[in-house]
Design an enzyme around this catalytic site. Structure first.
Site, short mmCIF file in Angstrom:
data_model
loop_
_atom_site.label_atom_id
_atom_site.label_comp_id
_atom_site.label_asym_id
_atom_site.label_seq_id
_atom_site.Cartn_x
_atom_site.Cartn_y
_atom_site.Cartn_z
N ASP A 33 0.84 -1.20 0.00
CA ASP A 33 0.00 0.00 0.00
C ASP A 33 0.88 1.25 0.00
O ASP A 33 1.88 1.32 0.72
CB ASP A 33 -0.93 -0.01 1.22
CG ASP A 33 -2.08 0.98 1.06
OD1 ASP A 33 -3.23 0.52 0.92
OD2 ASP A 33 -1.82 2.21 1.07
N ILE A 34 0.49 2.23 -0.78
CA ILE A 34 1.28 3.46 -0.91
C ILE A 34 1.24 4.30 0.38
O ILE A 34 2.16 5.06 0.66
CB ILE A 34 0.79 4.24 -2.15
CG1 ILE A 34 1.88 5.13 -2.71
CG2 ILE A 34 -0.47 5.04 -1.88
CD1 ILE A 34 1.61 5.60 -4.14
N GLY A 95 -16.20 2.75 3.53
CA GLY A 95 -14.97 3.53 3.38
C GLY A 95 -14.13 3.11 2.19
O GLY A 95 -12.92 3.38 2.15
N HIS A 102 -10.18 -5.32 -3.17
CA HIS A 102 -8.86 -5.52 -2.58
C HIS A 102 -8.98 -5.88 -1.11
O HIS A 102 -9.84 -5.37 -0.41
CB HIS A 102 -7.97 -4.28 -2.75
CG HIS A 102 -8.59 -3.01 -2.27
ND1 HIS A 102 -9.50 -2.30 -3.02
CD2 HIS A 102 -8.43 -2.31 -1.13
CE1 HIS A 102 -9.87 -1.22 -2.36
NE2 HIS A 102 -9.25 -1.21 -1.19
P1 5GP Z 1 -9.81 1.45 0.33
O1 5GP Z 1 -10.16 2.62 1.18
O2 5GP Z 1 -10.43 1.54 -1.06
O3 5GP Z 1 -10.07 0.14 1.00
O4 5GP Z 1 -8.25 1.49 0.19
C1 5GP Z 1 -7.55 1.84 -0.96
C2 5GP Z 1 -6.07 1.73 -0.61
O5 5GP Z 1 -5.35 1.81 -1.80
C3 5GP Z 1 -5.58 2.85 0.32
O6 5GP Z 1 -5.03 2.27 1.49
C4 5GP Z 1 -4.54 3.58 -0.53
O7 5GP Z 1 -3.40 3.98 0.21
C5 5GP Z 1 -4.17 2.53 -1.57
N1 5GP Z 1 -3.79 3.10 -2.85
C6 5GP Z 1 -4.49 4.00 -3.60
N2 5GP Z 1 -3.85 4.28 -4.74
C7 5GP Z 1 -2.71 3.53 -4.74
C8 5GP Z 1 -1.64 3.38 -5.67
O8 5GP Z 1 -1.59 4.00 -6.74
N3 5GP Z 1 -0.64 2.53 -5.32
C9 5GP Z 1 -0.66 1.82 -4.14
N4 5GP Z 1 0.37 1.00 -3.90
N5 5GP Z 1 -1.67 1.92 -3.25
C10 5GP Z 1 -2.67 2.77 -3.54
#
Ligand code: 5GP
Ligand code: ZN
Length: 115
Positions: A33-34, A95, A102
C-alpha cells in the site's frame, strides 16, 4: 479477463502505474500500500476487475478462496510472525476508495495501539 481502463488497480495490474509487488500469479496480484497503516501493509487484488466485495458471486468462489489463502502465506514470506489483520472495505459506508476489490493485509507492531 475484465479490465476497466479508468481503474487505478487495473492500471497497476497492466504495469501502467508502478507498484512494489509482493506476489503475482495468473489470478492475483499483491503489492504494498502506498500509504501503509502498519509496518507491513499489502493489498491483495484479483487481476480481473471486480468493483467490490458485494459483487462477488458463486462463480468467484475459487478466486475468493485464493485471496484468503494468500494472506497468511504472504505474511509469513514477509516475516510477519505475530499475527496480522485483514480488512475489506466495501462501498461508501464501508470507506472504500478504490473500486477494484482488494483485501488489506496488515502485520507488524501496530502503531495505532501505542501511546
Ligand atoms: P480502500 O479505502 O479503497 O479500502 O483502500 C484503498 C487503498 O489503496 C488505500 O489504502 C490507498 O493507500 C491505496 N492506494 C491507492 N492508490 C494507490 C496506488 O496507486 N498505489 C498503491 N500501492 N496503493 C494505492
Ligand atoms: Zn480494476
Amino acid at each position: 479477463m475484465s479490465h476497466d481502463p479508468n481503474c487505478i488497480f487495473c492500471k497497476i495490474v497492466a504495469g501502467q502505474i508502478p507498484s512494489k509487488k509482493a506476489y503475482e500469479d495468473e489470478h492475483l496480484l499483491a503489492f504494498h500500500d502506498i500509504h501503509p497503516w502498519a509496518p507491513v501493509h499489502v493489498l491483495i487484488i484479483p487481476k480481473q476487475h471486480i468493483a467490490t466485495h458485494a459483487e462477488l458471486g458463486t462463480e468467484h468462489a475459487e478466486l475468493a478462496g485464493r485471496m484468503l489463502l494468500l494472506a497468511p502465506r504472504l505474511m509469513k514470506e514477509l516475516g510477519v510472525g505475530n499475527g496480522f489483520r485483514t480488512v475489506i472495505n466495501t462501498g461508501p459506508d464501508g470507506g472504500q476508495e478504490v473500486y477494484h476489490l482488494h483485501m488489506h493485509v496488515m502485520g507488524g507492531p501496530r502503531p495505532w495501539l501505542k501511546g
